[in-house]
Design a protein around this motif. Structure first.
Motif, mmCIF file in Angstrom:
data_model
loop_
_atom_site.group_PDB
_atom_site.id
_atom_site.type_symbol
_atom_site.label_atom_id
_atom_site.label_comp_id
_atom_site.label_asym_id
_atom_site.label_seq_id
_atom_site.Cartn_x
_atom_site.Cartn_y
_atom_site.Cartn_z
ATOM 1 N N ALA A 152 16.486 -11.665 -6.571
ATOM 2 C CA ALA A 152 15.514 -12.225 -5.627
ATOM 3 C C ALA A 152 15.389 -11.342 -4.390
ATOM 4 N N THR A 153 16.502 -10.770 -3.952
ATOM 5 C CA THR A 153 16.477 -9.883 -2.786
ATOM 6 C C THR A 153 15.677 -8.624 -3.073
ATOM 7 N N ILE A 154 15.937 -7.996 -4.208
ATOM 8 C CA ILE A 154 15.215 -6.761 -4.561
ATOM 9 C C ILE A 154 13.723 -7.039 -4.707
ATOM 10 N N ALA A 155 13.376 -8.160 -5.375
ATOM 11 C CA ALA A 155 11.964 -8.505 -5.543
ATOM 12 C C ALA A 155 11.296 -8.752 -4.192
ATOM 13 N N SER A 156 11.997 -9.430 -3.283
ATOM 14 C CA SER A 156 11.434 -9.702 -1.959
ATOM 15 C C SER A 156 11.208 -8.413 -1.187
ATOM 16 N N VAL A 159 8.110 -6.609 -2.781
ATOM 17 C CA VAL A 159 6.845 -7.317 -2.568
ATOM 18 C C VAL A 159 6.409 -7.222 -1.103
ATOM 19 N N LEU A 160 7.334 -7.509 -0.165
ATOM 20 C CA LEU A 160 6.960 -7.501 1.249
ATOM 21 C C LEU A 160 6.607 -6.090 1.720
ATOM 22 N N ASN A 161 7.344 -5.089 1.257
ATOM 23 C CA ASN A 161 7.014 -3.723 1.668
ATOM 24 C C ASN A 161 5.702 -3.248 1.059
ATOM 25 N N ALA A 162 5.394 -3.700 -0.161
ATOM 26 C CA ALA A 162 4.095 -3.366 -0.746
ATOM 27 C C ALA A 162 2.971 -4.010 0.061
ATOM 28 N N PRO A 187 8.513 -12.390 11.818
ATOM 29 C CA PRO A 187 9.613 -12.285 10.843
ATOM 30 C C PRO A 187 9.355 -11.259 9.752
ATOM 31 N N ALA A 188 8.070 -11.091 9.368
ATOM 32 C CA ALA A 188 7.773 -10.079 8.350
ATOM 33 C C ALA A 188 8.125 -8.690 8.864
ATOM 34 N N ALA A 189 7.730 -8.397 10.101
ATOM 35 C CA ALA A 189 8.056 -7.099 10.693
ATOM 36 C C ALA A 189 9.560 -6.932 10.850
ATOM 37 N N TRP A 190 10.258 -7.996 11.239
ATOM 38 C CA TRP A 190 11.717 -7.932 11.411
ATOM 39 C C TRP A 190 12.411 -7.601 10.090
ATOM 40 N N LEU A 191 11.983 -8.262 9.006
ATOM 41 C CA LEU A 191 12.603 -8.012 7.703
ATOM 42 C C LEU A 191 12.394 -6.564 7.267
ATOM 43 N N ILE A 192 11.202 -6.039 7.487
ATOM 44 C CA ILE A 192 10.920 -4.667 7.083
ATOM 45 C C ILE A 192 11.675 -3.684 7.965
ATOM 46 N N ASN A 193 11.711 -3.963 9.246
ATOM 47 C CA ASN A 193 12.349 -3.048 10.194
ATOM 48 C C ASN A 193 13.855 -2.986 9.983
ATOM 49 N N ALA A 222 20.797 -0.505 -1.604
ATOM 50 C CA ALA A 222 20.536 -0.218 -0.192
ATOM 51 C C ALA A 222 19.614 0.983 -0.045
ATOM 52 N N MET A 223 19.774 1.979 -0.887
ATOM 53 C CA MET A 223 18.902 3.159 -0.818
ATOM 54 C C MET A 223 17.487 2.835 -1.293
ATOM 55 N N VAL A 224 17.365 1.938 -2.262
ATOM 56 C CA VAL A 224 16.031 1.502 -2.693
ATOM 57 C C VAL A 224 15.320 0.796 -1.548
ATOM 58 N N GLU A 225 16.039 -0.102 -0.862
ATOM 59 C CA GLU A 225 15.452 -0.789 0.285
ATOM 60 C C GLU A 225 15.078 0.205 1.379
ATOM 61 N N ALA A 226 15.935 1.174 1.635
ATOM 62 C CA ALA A 226 15.667 2.174 2.669
ATOM 63 C C ALA A 226 14.412 2.979 2.337
ATOM 64 N N LEU A 227 14.252 3.341 1.076
ATOM 65 C CA LEU A 227 13.076 4.109 0.653
ATOM 66 C C LEU A 227 11.810 3.269 0.788
ATOM 67 N N ALA A 228 11.881 2.002 0.351
ATOM 68 C CA ALA A 228 10.717 1.118 0.447
ATOM 69 C C ALA A 228 10.319 0.896 1.900
ATOM 70 N N SER A 229 11.300 0.664 2.760
ATOM 71 C CA SER A 229 11.018 0.435 4.180
ATOM 72 C C SER A 229 10.430 1.683 4.834
ATOM 73 N N THR A 230 10.981 2.833 4.515
ATOM 74 C CA THR A 230 10.512 4.090 5.100
ATOM 75 C C THR A 230 9.052 4.349 4.762
ATOM 76 N N VAL A 231 8.713 4.192 3.494
ATOM 77 C CA VAL A 231 7.349 4.492 3.053
ATOM 78 C C VAL A 231 6.371 3.472 3.610
#
Length: 518
Positions: A152-156, A159-162, A187-193, A222-231
């Motif tokens: 659920a965390t990975i999917a969230s 989805v939110l970064n997309a 909260p959306a910006a906080w989660l992405i940031n 963690a690296m997948v999240e970092a890549l998604a957030s960065t892009v």
């Protein structure tokens, strides 16, 4: 905390020798007083040295590192090679007296940041600490559903970064194109940031307690999240801030973790990290060219006589597609499309080759802001209060932007917001008092270290401390509007309270299930 990697002292000595070699030409090239330059070097070397004594503090570690890169590295590079500045420097004319004033302000800021750390070392050196790596046990609800929670965390995250890539809830330089009701953009910006990165750090520690072999997988997530957030955020630094702290923790605790994390696995993770960093930086450069350089691209295509249609940029949201072209002589030929594509790719390559080498030095915030403020007349109480209370909504009309004379303000203010960052020491320098610069840096550093201590007591999670430390130090070092930093810290404190709550849900639930006495 446990010792650093074996051979650290060899690296330390090598660094000292290299530093000595660098400083010789820097002293010769510095335009101002050699005594001021010597004082500047002593202050910043002290700032960096205080990273290493135990007990260590991640927020101080990253704060010291970012200040060092933003001031010491830039000053030395300017003294040796004179490359000039990428960021605006306002009315700074390069006079020796201006250099000396800027370096004295920076030195006082470094000393101010060092004072709470010295107090921390002195007061805590005789305290017996639990190993931060031990952490708190995973809650039962996580142990029962860990796979579901991870999925659920990975999917969230994805989805939110997309969605952010399209709607720009949190993108560097791009204004949001969708404003959600009930202030849900916040909260959306906080989660992405930073929110998702903090949550994954919590899950990584819990998973490590349940299964010691899960650590590589957690770091990979963690690296997948970092890549998604960065892009999605168009930030060239987010990958380092979100994924880099894990490798610092792993290196620091290598002696206790090497039984669970072999050298081969560590090498694989390091390779993925390097690849992810390269992909993130190149992708963000590509997206930024499509977005930020759209006007210049169109102008270039017109000058070259090439069809001006181009791939839609990230900022071009909710624009209805044009009617499909009718067959006939007006339809662009394959050769015209190829020429347009080659022009765009050539432009992107030129921007990358021009900006990427400068990224390693000019990306860090600090020196330019102090040079700007040092050239402002009338510094003092009134200007200092105005700088601290400046409204972020003013954008290009805000105080520092006017003094910096920023030359890359967006031509389309409804779509983009491009501003120069002043940095915290520059804001404090508006007071025209070195004492206030020192005291202000001491106060903000103490707040960061107290926040880390609070987070440590709530979680006993080293990964969480490192990730939060990197993000917090970066926000403080780039401070331009104190109000926004205050909001960030308030959100971080709320996150600490939330994480403490979910960490101790088992205790609370067990008390609720106890039969009433009597």
């Amino acid at each position: 905390m446990t010792a650093w990697l074996p051979g650290f002292h060899v690296v330390n000595v090598s660094g000292f020798v290299l530093l000595s070699v660098i400083l010789v030409p820097a002293f010769a090239g510095y335009l101002g007083s050699p005594f001021v330059f010597a004082f500047f070097n002593l202050c910043f070397l002290l700032l960096m040295w205080l990273i290493f004594p135990k007990p260590r503090a991640y927020m101080y570690m990253f704060l010291a590192l970012f200040l060092f890169l933003g001031f010491w590295l830039k000053v030395v590079v300017q003294a040796i090679w004179f490359p000039g500045f990428v960021e605006a420097t306002g009315g700074f004319s390069g006079k020796p007296t201006e250099w000396d004033a800027a370096l004295l302000a920076a030195s006082c800021g470094a000393l101010g940041a060092a004072l709470p750390r010295l107090a921390h070392i002195f007061l805590m050196r005789r305290t017996v600490h639990e190993s931060r790596n031990a952490g708190s046990a995973a809650p039962l609800w996580f142990a029962r559903s860990r796979r579901v929670i991870w999925m659920a965390t990975i999917a969230s995250v994805l989805v939110l970064n997309a969605a952010n890539l399209h709607f720009a809830f949190f993108q560097i330089g791009v204004n949001p194109t969708l404003v959600l009701p009930y202030h849900l953009n916040v909260p959306a910006a906080w989660l992405i940031n930073i929110g998702f990165a903090l949550w994954i750090a919590v899950l990584a520690q819990w998973d490590f307690h349940l299964n010691r072999e899960s650590l590589p997988s957690s770091v990979a997530v963690a690296m997948v999240e970092a890549l998604a957030s960065t892009v999605s955020a168009l930030s060239r630094l987010s990958f380092l801030l979100h994924a880099g702290p894990y490798f610092i923790v792993l290196a620091e605790h290598w002696r206790t973790l090497k039984g669970r994390l072999s050298g081969r696995r560590m090498a694989v993770l390091a390779s993925f990290f390097v690849a992810g960093l390269a992909i993130s930086v190149l992708t963000v450069f590509w997206l930024r060219v499509l977005d930020f350089h759209a006007v210049e691209l169109d102008r270039l295509l017109r000058r070259s006589g090439v069809e001006t249609a181009r791939p839609p940029s990230v900022a071009e949201k909710d624009v209805p597609p044009a009617a499909p072209p009718q067959a006939g002589p007006s339809t662009p030929s394959v050769a015209a499309n190829d020429a347009r594509l080659n022009t765009v790719l050539t432009y992107q390559r030129d921007v990358l080759l021009r900006q990427l080498p400068a990224l390693f030095v000019h990306r860090w915030v600090g020196l330019e802001g102090v040079l700007v403020v040092g050239a402002v007349s009338g510094r003092g109480r009134d200007l200092f209060i105005a700088a601290l209370t400046n409204d972020p909504k003013l954008g290009a009309d805000s105080l520092f932007q006017q003094h910096a004379k920023t030359n890359f303000l967006a031509s389309d203010a409804k779509t983009f917001t491009f501003l120069s960052n002043s940095g915290i020491i520059a804001l404090l320098f508006y007071s025209d008092s070195f004492l206030i610069v020192m005291a202000g840096m001491a106060m903000i550093t103490a707040i960061l270290m107290a926040t880390e201590r609070l987070m440590e007591l709530a979680s006993r999670n080293t990964f969480l401390l490192a990730v939060a430390g990197a993000a917090s130090a970066n926000v403080v070092c780039q401070m331009t509007f104190p109000y926004l930093v205050g909001v960030f810290l308030a959100q971080l404190w709320v996150a600490i309270a939330f994480l403490a709550l979910v960490q101790h849900t088992d205790v609370a639930l067990s008390k609720l299930k106890e039969p009433p006495s009597g």
